[in-house]
Design an enzyme around this catalytic site. Structure first.
Site, PDB file in Angstrom:
ATOM      1  N   LYS A 212      73.246 -15.241 -97.295  1.00  0.00           N
ATOM      2  CA  LYS A 212      71.961 -14.547 -97.444  1.00  0.00           C
ATOM      3  C   LYS A 212      71.815 -13.462 -96.384  1.00  0.00           C
ATOM      4  O   LYS A 212      71.753 -13.748 -95.187  1.00  0.00           O
ATOM      5  CB  LYS A 212      70.784 -15.510 -97.291  1.00  0.00           C
ATOM      6  CG  LYS A 212      69.468 -14.797 -97.616  1.00  0.00           C
ATOM      7  CD  LYS A 212      68.243 -15.553 -97.166  1.00  0.00           C
ATOM      8  CE  LYS A 212      67.730 -15.125 -95.817  1.00  0.00           C
ATOM      9  NZ  LYS A 212      67.177 -13.764 -95.775  1.00  0.00           N
ATOM     10  N   GLY A 264      70.827 -15.260 -85.829  1.00  0.00           N
ATOM     11  CA  GLY A 264      69.441 -14.815 -85.866  1.00  0.00           C
ATOM     12  C   GLY A 264      68.732 -15.230 -84.596  1.00  0.00           C
ATOM     13  O   GLY A 264      69.358 -15.421 -83.543  1.00  0.00           O
ATOM     14  N   SER A 265      67.428 -15.420 -84.708  1.00  0.00           N
ATOM     15  CA  SER A 265      66.631 -15.696 -83.516  1.00  0.00           C
ATOM     16  C   SER A 265      66.791 -17.155 -83.074  1.00  0.00           C
ATOM     17  O   SER A 265      67.087 -18.042 -83.884  1.00  0.00           O
ATOM     18  CB  SER A 265      65.163 -15.417 -83.815  1.00  0.00           C
ATOM     19  OG  SER A 265      64.747 -16.235 -84.889  1.00  0.00           O
ATOM     20  N   THR A 266      66.550 -17.385 -81.800  1.00  0.00           N
ATOM     21  CA  THR A 266      66.614 -18.746 -81.257  1.00  0.00           C
ATOM     22  C   THR A 266      65.548 -19.618 -81.914  1.00  0.00           C
ATOM     23  O   THR A 266      65.781 -20.799 -82.201  1.00  0.00           O
ATOM     24  CB  THR A 266      66.446 -18.695 -79.727  1.00  0.00           C
ATOM     25  OG1 THR A 266      67.588 -17.998 -79.194  1.00  0.00           O
ATOM     26  CG2 THR A 266      66.380 -20.076 -79.102  1.00  0.00           C
ATOM     27  N   GLU A 267      64.400 -19.019 -82.205  1.00  0.00           N
ATOM     28  CA  GLU A 267      63.301 -19.767 -82.833  1.00  0.00           C
ATOM     29  C   GLU A 267      63.748 -20.368 -84.183  1.00  0.00           C
ATOM     30  O   GLU A 267      63.607 -21.568 -84.424  1.00  0.00           O
ATOM     31  CB  GLU A 267      62.164 -18.767 -83.049  1.00  0.00           C
ATOM     32  CG  GLU A 267      60.851 -19.340 -83.430  1.00  0.00           C
ATOM     33  CD  GLU A 267      59.883 -18.200 -83.801  1.00  0.00           C
ATOM     34  OE1 GLU A 267      60.162 -17.020 -83.501  1.00  0.00           O
ATOM     35  OE2 GLU A 267      58.867 -18.516 -84.433  1.00  0.00           O
ATOM     36  N   GLY A 269      66.826 -20.613 -85.221  1.00  0.00           N
ATOM     37  CA  GLY A 269      68.003 -21.449 -84.936  1.00  0.00           C
ATOM     38  C   GLY A 269      67.605 -22.888 -84.624  1.00  0.00           C
ATOM     39  O   GLY A 269      68.250 -23.841 -85.065  1.00  0.00           O
ATOM     40  N   GLU A 286      74.516 -18.508 -83.734  1.00  0.00           N
ATOM     41  CA  GLU A 286      74.618 -17.328 -82.850  1.00  0.00           C
ATOM     42  C   GLU A 286      73.205 -16.813 -82.700  1.00  0.00           C
ATOM     43  O   GLU A 286      72.646 -16.253 -83.644  1.00  0.00           O
ATOM     44  CB  GLU A 286      75.483 -16.234 -83.514  1.00  0.00           C
ATOM     45  CG  GLU A 286      76.892 -16.638 -83.831  1.00  0.00           C
ATOM     46  CD  GLU A 286      77.824 -16.501 -82.645  1.00  0.00           C
ATOM     47  OE1 GLU A 286      77.363 -16.123 -81.558  1.00  0.00           O
ATOM     48  OE2 GLU A 286      79.012 -16.795 -82.820  1.00  0.00           O
ATOM     49  N   CYS A 320      71.943  -8.441 -80.171  1.00  0.00           N
ATOM     50  CA  CYS A 320      71.679  -9.747 -79.565  1.00  0.00           C
ATOM     51  C   CYS A 320      72.166  -9.799 -78.125  1.00  0.00           C
ATOM     52  O   CYS A 320      71.565 -10.441 -77.279  1.00  0.00           O
ATOM     53  CB  CYS A 320      72.360 -10.824 -80.381  1.00  0.00           C
ATOM     54  SG  CYS A 320      74.096 -10.453 -80.664  1.00  0.00           S
ATOM     55  N   GLU A 418      63.238 -12.001 -75.035  1.00  0.00           N
ATOM     56  CA  GLU A 418      64.042 -11.018 -75.784  1.00  0.00           C
ATOM     57  C   GLU A 418      63.101 -10.044 -76.495  1.00  0.00           C
ATOM     58  O   GLU A 418      62.225 -10.466 -77.247  1.00  0.00           O
ATOM     59  CB  GLU A 418      64.905 -11.752 -76.821  1.00  0.00           C
ATOM     60  CG  GLU A 418      65.825 -10.806 -77.557  1.00  0.00           C
ATOM     61  CD  GLU A 418      66.681 -11.508 -78.594  1.00  0.00           C
ATOM     62  OE1 GLU A 418      66.169 -12.393 -79.298  1.00  0.00           O
ATOM     63  OE2 GLU A 418      67.864 -11.149 -78.696  1.00  0.00           O
TER      64      GLU A 418
HETATM   65  P1  NAP Z   1      65.537 -14.287 -87.718  1.00  0.00           P
HETATM   66  O1  NAP Z   1      64.132 -14.041 -88.000  1.00  0.00           O
HETATM   67  O2  NAP Z   1      65.912 -15.556 -87.061  1.00  0.00           O
HETATM   68  O3  NAP Z   1      66.287 -14.116 -89.102  1.00  0.00           O
HETATM   69  C1  NAP Z   1      67.675 -14.297 -89.256  1.00  0.00           C
HETATM   70  C2  NAP Z   1      67.964 -14.678 -90.683  1.00  0.00           C
HETATM   71  O4  NAP Z   1      67.403 -15.960 -90.959  1.00  0.00           O
HETATM   72  C3  NAP Z   1      67.362 -13.731 -91.706  1.00  0.00           C
HETATM   73  O5  NAP Z   1      68.223 -13.640 -92.811  1.00  0.00           O
HETATM   74  C4  NAP Z   1      66.072 -14.449 -92.060  1.00  0.00           C
HETATM   75  O6  NAP Z   1      65.542 -14.054 -93.292  1.00  0.00           O
HETATM   76  C5  NAP Z   1      66.521 -15.900 -92.066  1.00  0.00           C
HETATM   77  N1  NAP Z   1      65.472 -16.880 -91.877  1.00  0.00           N
HETATM   78  C6  NAP Z   1      64.202 -16.711 -91.424  1.00  0.00           C
HETATM   79  N2  NAP Z   1      63.552 -17.898 -91.388  1.00  0.00           N
HETATM   80  C7  NAP Z   1      64.421 -18.836 -91.812  1.00  0.00           C
HETATM   81  C8  NAP Z   1      64.357 -20.244 -91.986  1.00  0.00           C
HETATM   82  N3  NAP Z   1      63.257 -20.946 -91.684  1.00  0.00           N
HETATM   83  N4  NAP Z   1      65.435 -20.897 -92.450  1.00  0.00           N
HETATM   84  C9  NAP Z   1      66.572 -20.225 -92.723  1.00  0.00           C
HETATM   85  N5  NAP Z   1      66.709 -18.885 -92.598  1.00  0.00           N
HETATM   86  C10 NAP Z   1      65.646 -18.192 -92.128  1.00  0.00           C
HETATM   87  O7  NAP Z   1      66.171 -13.162 -86.818  1.00  0.00           O
HETATM   88  P2  NAP Z   1      66.062 -11.614 -87.043  1.00  0.00           P
HETATM   89  O8  NAP Z   1      64.732 -11.197 -86.527  1.00  0.00           O
HETATM   90  O9  NAP Z   1      66.435 -11.256 -88.421  1.00  0.00           O
HETATM   91  O10 NAP Z   1      67.231 -11.074 -86.113  1.00  0.00           O
HETATM   92  C11 NAP Z   1      67.054 -10.845 -84.768  1.00  0.00           C
HETATM   93  C12 NAP Z   1      67.528 -12.022 -83.946  1.00  0.00           C
HETATM   94  O11 NAP Z   1      68.894 -12.303 -84.243  1.00  0.00           O
HETATM   95  C13 NAP Z   1      67.496 -11.733 -82.480  1.00  0.00           C
HETATM   96  O12 NAP Z   1      66.931 -12.824 -81.804  1.00  0.00           O
HETATM   97  C14 NAP Z   1      68.943 -11.573 -82.104  1.00  0.00           C
HETATM   98  O13 NAP Z   1      69.235 -11.858 -80.782  1.00  0.00           O
HETATM   99  C15 NAP Z   1      69.628 -12.469 -83.038  1.00  0.00           C
HETATM  100  N6  NAP Z   1      71.026 -12.081 -83.247  1.00  0.00           N
HETATM  101  C16 NAP Z   1      72.006 -12.833 -82.645  1.00  0.00           C
HETATM  102  C17 NAP Z   1      73.339 -12.487 -82.783  1.00  0.00           C
HETATM  103  C18 NAP Z   1      74.421 -13.291 -82.147  1.00  0.00           C
HETATM  104  O14 NAP Z   1      75.570 -13.108 -82.500  1.00  0.00           O
HETATM  105  N7  NAP Z   1      74.112 -14.175 -81.219  1.00  0.00           N
HETATM  106  C19 NAP Z   1      73.695 -11.379 -83.553  1.00  0.00           C
HETATM  107  C20 NAP Z   1      72.678 -10.627 -84.142  1.00  0.00           C
HETATM  108  C21 NAP Z   1      71.345 -11.010 -83.980  1.00  0.00           C
HETATM  109  P3  NAP Z   1      64.545 -12.795 -93.324  1.00  0.00           P
HETATM  110  O15 NAP Z   1      65.227 -11.644 -92.737  1.00  0.00           O
HETATM  111  O16 NAP Z   1      64.315 -12.547 -94.732  1.00  0.00           O
HETATM  112  O17 NAP Z   1      63.336 -13.209 -92.574  1.00  0.00           O
END
Ligand code: NAP
Ligand code: MG
Length: 506
Positions: A212, A264-267, A269, A286, A320, A418
């Site tokens: 996804k 994605g986000s730690t929250e 995760g 990640e 990230c 962050e």
């Molecule tokens: P996010 O809100 O956690 O979303 C990541 C993905 O998860 C999106 O596809 C999102 O869908 C989906 N998602 C949201 N809620 C979910 C749930 N309850 N269950 C399963 N999936 C869910 O993060 P983001 O705002 O898109 O990305 C930014 C974050 O990613 C930052 O914190 C960044 O540090 C982190 N990141 C980490 C790395 C790494 O390699 N460590 C790399 C890139 C980014 P939607 O987009 O449709 O909400």
């Protein structure tokens, strides 16, 4: 390039000899070093009005008929309507992946490798179209999608194609077997690259996937689905379902999934970790970061400043591992700040499709609001904000002027949380001990950067930093041979290199 005459100033030395006039470039050019004529990207990829879900090798309509729009954050124009997958759609995708698994896992590695090579070649052939699409859908400057995202995505497929028939050499004494059906959820900051990081190792190891993409950036993942079809990948091996958080949750909670890979986000995760804990599913995470860049007084300051700029303003800080905290040894603090201001005055913020643009659009209105909230908090808590340049930002679209804060205390919100935007918190230190303890004083541990001329200091500091990646006299450099991943609340598991394969082998 502007030809305006510069203001000059002359001074006399002690012997009364007049020094040659010094051209004040910044005054001469109204703040910037010089201006380029616009260089807009001319390719416009075809974008369908509507996209379906890629399940079992075909694009299908969502069962609910629900769709959402994806926009260009630089213009706020709608690009396409994309299908929203619900639980029934996710179930169909998981079934397709399960049905495809035995034949795919049973293929000799060298045959699986050929499919990966074909995907890599096709990504290269369609690189320009993919780069423009990535920039239009997500807002990143074309020079980054063109020079970083798309070439690295192809490189990940090439790299893993090479592993497909060598897994028994990678892990001697072990019979490499796939984990099964992998659910993969990715963010919006590197849409195609994150898809490649997830799909390439999974396929090389004989798994099938349901992926996804993020809600705001689905278009390049859907192009990748087209490519899978074009190169004749067996149906069901790669399934792409679009949607928001609920679609991600449906993947996480589906009992037919054997492994979840989440970036994605730690929250989010943490929510996923809780959901997966009582099940048989394997998990890699990640997550976010608050990475530190440390400049010692013996560093090459110009080189360090260039790396700092790349570390935080690259991709609007939507990285990230962005170097969002800068620790500078006290004796060189003023010099570093002066050079940082000078360099920042030359950054071009604006149209992401212009080849000269350094800083593009913020990915979404919501993210722009989040960054704005942190800018307010930073000033309210007593730090001093320095904005980059004075040129007007585009009237439409989501743009944020890159900036840095001085006078930041470790307890300040902008030094702890962050921000995921082009915002740098500058702090100082006196001794190497202090630099290391302050850099490690965070719940995150994704990356760090160390700038010094002294080899022994490099190794000593790198060893003591709690970070999955430590860059030395450079920053934000990626390669598929090098494992990437976090310590502490930045997650667990590695992607890339030989380590990355382990997550996809039973
Ligand atoms: P996010 O809100 O956690 O979303 C990541 C993905 O998860 C999106 O596809 C999102 O869908 C989906 N998602 C949201 N809620 C979910 C749930 N309850 N269950 C399963 N999936 C869910 O993060 P983001 O705002 O898109 O990305 C930014 C974050 O990613 C930052 O914190 C960044 O540090 C982190 N990141 C980490 C790395 C790494 O390699 N460590 C790399 C890139 C980014 P939607 O987009 O449709 O909400
Ligand atoms: Mg979009």
């Amino acid at each position: 390039m502007s030809t305006a005459a510069g203001s000059t100033n002359r001074s006399q030395n002690a012997a009364g000899v007049q020094a040659p006039p010094r051209l004040d470039l910044r005054a001469a050019t109204g703040g910037g070093l010089f201006e380029y004529a616009p260089a807009p990207e001319s390719v416009r990829p075809a974008i369908a009005d509507r996209y379906g879900l890629f399940i079992n090798g075909r694009f299908t309509d969502p069962t609910s008929s629900k769709r959402f729009t994806t926009i260009n954050p630089a213009t706020e124009a709608t690009l396409s309507e994309v299908a929203e997958a619900n639980e029934a759609d996710v179930d169909a995708a998981v079934r397709a992946a399960r049905d495809a698994l035995p034949a795919w896992a049973g293929l000799p590695g060298k045959e699986r490798g050929k499919f990966l090579y074909r995907i890599a070649r096709r990504l290269q052939e369609r690189a320009r179209e993919l780069a423009v699409l990535e920039t239009m859908d997500g807002g990143k400057p074309i020079k980054e999608s063109r020079d970083v995202d798309i070439p690295l995505a192809a490189a990940h497929f090439f790299h893993h194609a090479g592993w497909a028939d060598k897994l028994q050499y990678a892990f001697p004494g072990r019979e490499p077997r796939p984990v099964g059906v992998c659910g993969q959820i990715i963010p919006w900051n590197f849409p195609l690259l994150m898809a490649a990081w997830k799909i390439a190792p999974a396929l090389a190891c004989g798994n099938t996937v349901v992926l996804k993409p993020a809600e705001t950036t689905p278009l390049t993942a859907l192009r990748l689905a087209e490519i899978c079809d074009e190169i004749g990948l067996p149906p069901g091996v790669v399934n792409i379902v679009t949607g928001a958080g609920a679609t991600g949750a449906a993947i996480v909670n589906h009992p037919g999934i054997d492994k979840i890979a989440f970036t994605g986000s730690t929250e989010v995760g943490k929510i996923i970790a809780k959901a997966v804990a009582p099940t048989h599913k394997r998990l890699t995470l990640e997550l976010g970061g608050k990475s530190a860049n440390i400049i010692f007084e013996d560093a090459s300051i110009d080189q360090a400043v260039e790396g700092i700029i790349e570390g935080i303003y690259f991709n609007q800080g939507h990285v990230c591992c962005a170097g969002s905290r800068l620790f500078v040894q006290e004796s060189v603090l003023d010099r570093v700040i002066g050079k940082l201001k000078d360099r920042m005055s030359t950054l071009r913020v604006g149209d992401p499709l212009d080849k000269n643009t350094d800083v593009g659009a913020i990915n979404s209105k919501a993210q722009l609001a989040t960054i704005g909230k942190y800018l307010e908090i930073g000033s309210k808590e007593g730090a001093e904000r320095h904005d980059c340049g004075t040129a007007d930002l585009p009237g439409k679209g989501y743009f944020c002027r890159p900036c840095f804060f001085t006078g930041v205390q470790p307890s300040h919100t902008i030094a702890r949380e962050e921000i995921f935007g082009p915002v740098l918190a500058v702090m100082s230190f006196r001794t190497p001990e202090e630099a290391i303890s302050r850099a490690n004083n965070t719940p995150y541990g994704l990356a760090a950067g160390v700038w010094t001329d002294k080899g022994s200091k490099i190794f000593d500091t790198a060893r003591r930093l709690d970070a999955g990646v430590v860059w030395l006299n450079t920053y934000n450099k990626f390669d598929p041979t090098s494992p990437f991943g976090g310590f502490k609340e930045s997650g667990f598991g590695r992607e890339g290199g030989r380590h990355g394969l382990l997550a996809y082998l039973a």
